[in-house]
Structure formats: C-alpha cells, structure tokens
Design a protein around this motif. Structure first.
Motif, PDB file in Angstrom:
ATOM      1  N   THR A 372       0.822  -1.212   0.000  1.00  0.00           N
ATOM      2  CA  THR A 372       0.000   0.000   0.000  1.00  0.00           C
ATOM      3  C   THR A 372       0.850   1.254   0.000  1.00  0.00           C
ATOM      4  OG1 THR A 372      -1.696  -1.162   1.240  1.00  0.00           O
ATOM      5  CG2 THR A 372      -1.820   1.246   1.233  1.00  0.00           C
ATOM      6  N   PHE A 373       1.885   1.229   0.777  1.00  0.00           N
ATOM      7  CA  PHE A 373       2.742   2.413   0.853  1.00  0.00           C
ATOM      8  C   PHE A 373       3.365   2.721  -0.498  1.00  0.00           C
ATOM      9  CE2 PHE A 373       6.987   4.237   1.429  1.00  0.00           C
ATOM     10  CZ  PHE A 373       6.670   5.416   2.092  1.00  0.00           C
ATOM     11  N   LEU A 374       3.886   1.666  -1.138  1.00  0.00           N
ATOM     12  CA  LEU A 374       4.502   1.871  -2.451  1.00  0.00           C
ATOM     13  C   LEU A 374       3.459   2.278  -3.484  1.00  0.00           C
ATOM     14  CD1 LEU A 374       7.048  -1.083  -2.667  1.00  0.00           C
ATOM     15  CD2 LEU A 374       7.528   1.334  -2.281  1.00  0.00           C
ATOM     16  N   LYS A 375       2.231   1.717  -3.361  1.00  0.00           N
ATOM     17  CA  LYS A 375       1.176   2.068  -4.308  1.00  0.00           C
ATOM     18  C   LYS A 375       0.869   3.562  -4.244  1.00  0.00           C
ATOM     19  CE  LYS A 375      -2.302  -0.710  -4.493  1.00  0.00           C
ATOM     20  NZ  LYS A 375      -3.569  -1.415  -4.131  1.00  0.00           N
ATOM     21  N   ASP A 376       0.821   4.092  -3.013  1.00  0.00           N
ATOM     22  CA  ASP A 376       0.533   5.517  -2.852  1.00  0.00           C
ATOM     23  C   ASP A 376       1.631   6.404  -3.411  1.00  0.00           C
ATOM     24  OD1 ASP A 376      -1.015   4.994   0.410  1.00  0.00           O
ATOM     25  OD2 ASP A 376      -1.821   4.843  -1.640  1.00  0.00           O
ATOM     26  N   ASN A 377       2.820   5.839  -3.523  1.00  0.00           N
ATOM     27  CA  ASN A 377       3.951   6.640  -3.984  1.00  0.00           C
ATOM     28  C   ASN A 377       4.406   6.280  -5.398  1.00  0.00           C
ATOM     29  OD1 ASN A 377       5.093   8.316  -1.505  1.00  0.00           O
ATOM     30  ND2 ASN A 377       4.375   6.345  -0.738  1.00  0.00           N
ATOM     31  N   THR A 378       3.544   5.579  -6.135  1.00  0.00           N
ATOM     32  CA  THR A 378       3.913   5.151  -7.489  1.00  0.00           C
ATOM     33  C   THR A 378       4.261   6.328  -8.399  1.00  0.00           C
ATOM     34  OG1 THR A 378       2.513   3.200  -7.346  1.00  0.00           O
ATOM     35  CG2 THR A 378       3.124   3.943  -9.548  1.00  0.00           C
ATOM     36  N   ILE A 379       3.400   7.339  -8.386  1.00  0.00           N
ATOM     37  CA  ILE A 379       3.604   8.482  -9.285  1.00  0.00           C
ATOM     38  C   ILE A 379       4.929   9.172  -8.981  1.00  0.00           C
ATOM     39  CG2 ILE A 379       2.728  10.741  -9.981  1.00  0.00           C
ATOM     40  CD1 ILE A 379      -0.097   9.685  -9.495  1.00  0.00           C
ATOM     41  N   ASN A 380       5.168   9.394  -7.685  1.00  0.00           N
ATOM     42  CA  ASN A 380       6.424  10.054  -7.316  1.00  0.00           C
ATOM     43  C   ASN A 380       7.633   9.238  -7.749  1.00  0.00           C
ATOM     44  OD1 ASN A 380       5.093  12.194  -6.141  1.00  0.00           O
ATOM     45  ND2 ASN A 380       5.076  11.270  -4.094  1.00  0.00           N
ATOM     46  N   PHE A 381       7.529   7.925  -7.550  1.00  0.00           N
ATOM     47  CA  PHE A 381       8.657   7.079  -7.924  1.00  0.00           C
ATOM     48  C   PHE A 381       8.924   7.119  -9.425  1.00  0.00           C
ATOM     49  CE2 PHE A 381      10.668   3.149  -9.204  1.00  0.00           C
ATOM     50  CZ  PHE A 381      11.717   3.051  -8.291  1.00  0.00           C
ATOM     51  N   LEU A 382       7.842   7.035 -10.212  1.00  0.00           N
ATOM     52  CA  LEU A 382       8.005   7.043 -11.664  1.00  0.00           C
ATOM     53  C   LEU A 382       8.542   8.379 -12.147  1.00  0.00           C
ATOM     54  CD1 LEU A 382       4.824   5.090 -12.842  1.00  0.00           C
ATOM     55  CD2 LEU A 382       7.195   4.306 -12.766  1.00  0.00           C
ATOM     56  N   ILE A 383       8.116   9.456 -11.462  1.00  0.00           N
ATOM     57  CA  ILE A 383       8.654  10.772 -11.832  1.00  0.00           C
ATOM     58  C   ILE A 383      10.154  10.803 -11.580  1.00  0.00           C
ATOM     59  CG2 ILE A 383       8.701  13.207 -11.173  1.00  0.00           C
ATOM     60  CD1 ILE A 383       5.676  13.004 -10.688  1.00  0.00           C
ATOM     61  N   ILE A 384      10.546  10.286 -10.412  1.00  0.00           N
ATOM     62  CA  ILE A 384      11.983  10.241 -10.088  1.00  0.00           C
ATOM     63  C   ILE A 384      12.728   9.385 -11.102  1.00  0.00           C
ATOM     64  CG2 ILE A 384      13.665   9.423  -8.394  1.00  0.00           C
ATOM     65  CD1 ILE A 384      11.595  10.125  -6.221  1.00  0.00           C
ATOM     66  N   LEU A 385      12.126   8.233 -11.437  1.00  0.00           N
ATOM     67  CA  LEU A 385      12.754   7.354 -12.425  1.00  0.00           C
ATOM     68  C   LEU A 385      12.912   8.064 -13.765  1.00  0.00           C
ATOM     69  CD1 LEU A 385      13.815   4.522 -13.118  1.00  0.00           C
ATOM     70  CD2 LEU A 385      11.471   3.875 -13.712  1.00  0.00           C
ATOM     71  N   SER A 386      11.875   8.796 -14.173  1.00  0.00           N
ATOM     72  CA  SER A 386      11.931   9.529 -15.440  1.00  0.00           C
ATOM     73  C   SER A 386      13.011  10.607 -15.398  1.00  0.00           C
ATOM     74  CB  SER A 386      10.570  10.167 -15.749  1.00  0.00           C
ATOM     75  OG  SER A 386       9.574   9.177 -15.878  1.00  0.00           O
ATOM     76  N   VAL A 387      13.080  11.309 -14.239  1.00  0.00           N
ATOM     77  CA  VAL A 387      14.100  12.357 -14.094  1.00  0.00           C
ATOM     78  C   VAL A 387      15.493  11.756 -14.187  1.00  0.00           C
ATOM     79  CG1 VAL A 387      15.114  14.006 -12.463  1.00  0.00           C
ATOM     80  CG2 VAL A 387      12.631  13.919 -12.771  1.00  0.00           C
ATOM     81  N   ILE A 388      15.651  10.598 -13.529  1.00  0.00           N
ATOM     82  CA  ILE A 388      16.963   9.935 -13.583  1.00  0.00           C
ATOM     83  C   ILE A 388      17.311   9.559 -15.017  1.00  0.00           C
ATOM     84  CG2 ILE A 388      18.210   7.841 -12.921  1.00  0.00           C
ATOM     85  CD1 ILE A 388      16.698   7.939 -10.252  1.00  0.00           C
ATOM     86  N   LEU A 389      16.334   9.021 -15.736  1.00  0.00           N
ATOM     87  CA  LEU A 389      16.575   8.640 -17.128  1.00  0.00           C
ATOM     88  C   LEU A 389      16.933   9.854 -17.973  1.00  0.00           C
ATOM     89  CD1 LEU A 389      13.718   6.045 -17.697  1.00  0.00           C
ATOM     90  CD2 LEU A 389      16.165   5.594 -17.506  1.00  0.00           C
ATOM     91  N   VAL A 390      16.208  10.962 -17.735  1.00  0.00           N
ATOM     92  CA  VAL A 390      16.510  12.195 -18.465  1.00  0.00           C
ATOM     93  C   VAL A 390      17.915  12.665 -18.129  1.00  0.00           C
ATOM     94  CG1 VAL A 390      15.930  14.641 -18.700  1.00  0.00           C
ATOM     95  CG2 VAL A 390      14.116  12.918 -18.697  1.00  0.00           C
ATOM     96  N   LEU A 391      18.254  12.601 -16.837  1.00  0.00           N
ATOM     97  CA  LEU A 391      19.600  13.024 -16.424  1.00  0.00           C
ATOM     98  C   LEU A 391      20.683  12.138 -17.050  1.00  0.00           C
ATOM     99  CD1 LEU A 391      19.015  13.812 -12.639  1.00  0.00           C
ATOM    100  CD2 LEU A 391      19.402  15.447 -14.485  1.00  0.00           C
TER     101      LEU A 391
END
Length: 557
Positions: A372-391
C-alpha cells in the motif's frame, strides 16, 4: 575479433534443469526415452510419437518440449520446429516458453547473418523471460544481444554484458555447463581483444582453454584457439599466431559447414605471413578470405581490410581490371556492413534498452500493487525514475559534446605554430625563489632547469621509463633537489611532469603520423614512454579529458 563466428550453442540448456512449471512437465521423460534408442532415426520416431500424443491431449507445454528436442535431433528443421514452439506457446506463461522458442529463432537468424531479425527475436525472448521470472533465460538473451552490440561496434557495451554473464555463472556454479560457460568465456576473451585489453584477454583465453579441454568441448576450443592466435598476432608473436590459427582452422573444418568461420583464420594468417615477409603465403590466404566473402556476402567487419592488401598486390602487377574488381567488392561489402551497423546501433538501444526499461517498470508496478505504501507513492517514484533517465541521457549527450569540444581543442592546439623557448633559462628572480623557500642554491636551480629544458626539447622522456632517481642521476643532481625543483617550477609532481610531456608528445605524433594511428594502444603507449596501455589511457584522459582511442577514431575520420 572472431565474435562473428561464435556458433550460438543453444543456451536454452540452462532452462531444463531443476525448474518447475504449473503444467505437468515431461521434458526429462522425453529425453530418457530418446536416449534409450541407439540411432537418431529411432530417437526422432520416438519423440514424434510423444508429440502426436501431446497434440491429441492439447498439452501445449509438452508439445513445445517435443518440438525442442526434435529441433536438436533434426537441425535442418530447426527453424520450422522453433516456429511451432512459438505458435503453441506465445499466449502461455510457461517458465521457459515461448521465450525459449524466440531465443532459438534469434540464434538461427544470427547464424544466417540476418541481424535485424535476430535482434527482434532476442528482444522478444528477453521480454518473455523477464515476464515469466526466468532470470537465467533473460541473461541468455542478453548475452546474445551482447553479440549484436559487438557487431554494431559497441565493444565496451558488449564486454559489460559478457563479463556480467560469466560472473553470474561463476557465482552460481550449479548452473555452469559446457553449453553456457564455455561460450561465455570465449565471448569475453574476444571482447577484450576488441578493446585492446591484452592482459585480461590472455587470462580469459587461458580459462577458456582449461574449461573446454576439461569438458571436451572441441567446438568452443577451436574458436578460443583462433582468438588466442589473434592475441598472439597483437603481441607480434607471428609464428605462434599462425600455429594457433591453423590449428583452430583445421578443427573448425571438421565440424562446421559454414565457410564464413574460416575467413578470419585466413585473414590473420595472411597478415602474419605478410609481416614475416612471406608474400606468396600471405597472398594465398588473403585470396581465400576474398573467396569466402564474395561467396557468402556475410560481412565480417574486422576483415574487410583484406581488400587493401589485395588491391596493393593488383596494383604491383599493373592489373587495373583486378584492382577495379577488388574495389567494387569492397564497396559492396562496406555498404552491407554500414547498413547492419546503422540498424543495430539505432535499434539495440531503441528495442532492447526500451524493453528492459519497460520490463523494469512493470516489475516495479507489481510491487507497488502488493504494498500500500509503495502504491501511494507510485507516481512520485516514476517521476523520479523519469528524471533519472533524463539526467542519464543529458549526461550522455553532454559527455559526447564535451568530448567533441576537447577533441577540437586538441586539434587547434596542434595547428598553432610552436615557438621553442630558448635553451638558456632566465635567472631565477626573487619572486620565484620565494616559492616555499626552495632552499637550493640558485646556480643549482638554473643548471637543473637548463638540463630539464634540453631533456624536453630532445623528447628524451619518450625513450625509456624514467624514475626520479634515474633522471636525477642523468642530470647530475640528487633526487631531493630534482623533485623540489619540478614541484616548484613546473607546478606538478615528478610523475605528472613526465606524463604531461608524454601525452603532449603523443597528441603531436598522432596528429601528424598516420601510420602510428594504426598501432595498438599498447604499442602507442610504448612509443611515447609508457609501460602499458592502461597507464597511457589514464594519463591521456586525465590531461585531455578524452581517451586515446576516441582521439584516434575521430582524427581518422
């Protein structure tokens, strides 16, 4: 160098040991039934009967198992059997299917030289294996994609994959067998040859020879012999190179019907004889290489240079017709090579890396659903992942841009007229003398600086491996004085002082001497005073921001 000729031993053997699936798996039973028969014709009939039984029961898992065994008993029908495996299991989630069928199809197309099709099937095998949790099959598909990276010229990327593959097997010895470990060692040794890591190549070749002899694997043993021959050629041990290459060639001819595997052997045998001065034998092997390339149209990137030697021979004979024929053949093969490399370079990243990222994303999302905790933070995690990929992408682009800028800067520095400073050094003034209270007689400082200037002007630093003591002795001073003078007046320590001189000299020589660019990194390092390629590359990068291989590649272009 010989990676093109690696017969892709079916790495699917990794799949069939100690693994369970939801459906009843009769693979071991089928193997036992086949082994009871003495000849292949009876083995084929036995497995065909089991296939018919599985079809009547609509048992798709064991249909796939039967087709897989038949594909090994009847190699000429391997392509059709692999298609059948995929057709029956592509909508299933078996542990080893349909990914095993995709891997076989990839291997078949790789052997035919159809790298476009091979890449597509390897990506599908990778995706299916990752989806079904088969990490070992995923690694096998990744290994074969490493072969394609090698074909595209991304030798460092391929080497990373091969090293990971061998490390995985060595850390999990229960998974090791001759069908996975031996090809892995061969691929890794070959990649070290490509990246001019001669020391690691030798270590891995020795491991490969030991492993193949222990397992009586004459196939991979022959390929490692060829790699060993190329290694000896790079070490300038030409007679040893010829011996290994000829022995490897004889072994390959005993079991391999694909002539393209012999082309590299003849090419490097020809080059070895040429260096040894035997022009007749050299020409004979170059012509055999040409015959194979013309017949198969299967482009082997590193040996197309054979036409440079053949055209030179035709020119020496004033045979203009033959010269033109060699030029046309080379142009045709170059166009094929270019098309392959362009496609692979673009699509390995586009198809495979994207598939890896997609697979990783799906795995993470499944984890989020369970927690549940990870589910609530899915969007934030994917944003971070996308930022890392962009970086990562930005970093890669920036690195490439900076390398180009540094390269251009080096070229501009070379084009500027060099003004030689007068040999006589100006008297040390009070300002310089105040540096750290040098505490050395002024006349000693002037004398050492004059001798250092002469040492630099005559490029003595490139002639042998100096130590602080040996240079001090040559300059008739002591090491303590010399070290302090270099530190104060050259603003660097002794090691960096020598390295900077040698790197400046290397850049100057590589910019003006075309023949030097064809040397190995090890040979260039020795020419400018370094002991080995690694120390030369590190010093070159430290001073210029780029590696010598990058500089040579772009100055040649």
């Amino acid at each position: 160098m010989t990676m093109k000729y690696l017969f892709i031993i079916s790495l699917i053997s990794l799949l069939f040991s100690n693994q369970s699936v939801i459906a009843q798996d009769n693979y071991d039973k089928l193997i036992t039934l086949a082994k009871k028969e003495k000849v292949d014709s009876l083995r084929i009939k036995t497995i065909q009967n089991q296939l018919d039984l599985a079809i009547r029961k609509s048992d798709t898992l064991n249909i796939a198992n039967a087709y897989f065994i038949l594909s090994n008993l009847e190699p000429t029908k391997k392509n059709a059997y692999s298609d059948s495996i995929i057709a029956f299991t592509q909508n299933k989630n078996y542990f080893r299917y349909p990914s095993g069928g995709y891997l076989e199809k990839g291997n078949i197309n790789f052997e035919k030289g159809d790298y476009t099709e091979a890449l597509g099937f390897y990506v599908k095998a990778s995706e299916a294996a990752k989806k079904n949790g088969n990490d070992r099959l995923h690694l096998s598909a990744k290994f074969n994609i490493g072969l394609l990276k090698n074909m595209s010229g991304d030798h460092e990327g391929a080497q990373t994959i091969f090293a990971e593959y061998v490390k995985f097997l060595e850390e999990n010895p229960t998974f090791i067998n001759r069908y996975n470990y031996n090809p892995g060692l061969f691929a890794l040794a070959d990649s070290y040859i490509h990246t001019k890591n001669i020391e690691q190549a030798e270590i891995t070749i020795d491991k490969g020879i030991t492993a193949t002899l222990k397992t009586r694997d004459s196939t991979i043993y022959s390929y490692i012999l060829v790699t060993s021959g190329i290694h000896q050629y790079l070490l300038k041990n030409y007679q040893k190179a010829i011996d290994s290459l000829q022995k490897g060639k004889r072994l390959i001819q005993q079991f391999d019907s694909l002539e393209t595997r012999l082309a590299t052997c003849d090419y490097y045998i020809g080059r070895s004889y040429k260096v040894l001065g035997d022009q007749e034998k050299s020409l004979y092997h170059f012509q055999k290489t040409d015959t194979i390339l013309r017949k198969t149209k299967d482009v082997i990137p590193e040996i197309i240079n054979v036409y440079d030697y053949l055209r030179a021979y035709a020119k020496s004979q004033n045979n203009y017709e033959l010269q033109l024929e060699y030029i046309n053949t080379q142009l045709e093969l170059d166009s094929i090579r270019h098309a392959n490399q362009v496609y692979l370079t673009r699509n390995i990243t586009k198809k495979y890396d994207a598939a890896e990222l997609k697979s990783e994303k799906e795995r993470l999302l499944k984890q989020f659903e369970k927690d549940t905790f990870l589910k609530d933070n899915t969007i934030n995690f994917l944003i971070i992942l996308s930022v890392i990929l962009v970086l990562v992408v930005v970093y890669s682009l920036r690195k490439n841009y900076l390398n180009k800028i540094r390269f251009q800067k080096l070229l501009e520095q070379q084009k500027r007229p060099k003004t030689k400073e007068p040999d006589q050094i100006k008297t040390v003034d009070n300002t310089l003398a105040k540096k750290e209270d040098v505490d050395i007689p002024e006349e000693v400082i002037e004398s050492v600086l004059q001798k250092l200037q002469e040492f630099e002007n005559k490029n003595q630093f490139a002639k042998k491996h100096y130590t602080l003591n040996s240079l001090a002795k040559e300059l008739n001073t002591n090491s303590a004085y010399l070290s302090k003078i270099i530190n104060v007046y050259k603003n660097v320590n002794f090691a960096n002082y020598l390295n900077n001189l040698r790197i400046d000299f290397a850049v100057d020589q590589l910019s003006t001497n075309k023949s030097l660019r064809s040397y190995t990194i090890q040979a260039i390092a020795e020419e400018v005073g370094f002991k080995n390629a690694q120390s030369f590359s590190s010093a070159f990068h430290k001073k210029t921001g780029i590696y010598p291989s990058y500089f040579i590649k772009h100055i040649n272009n």
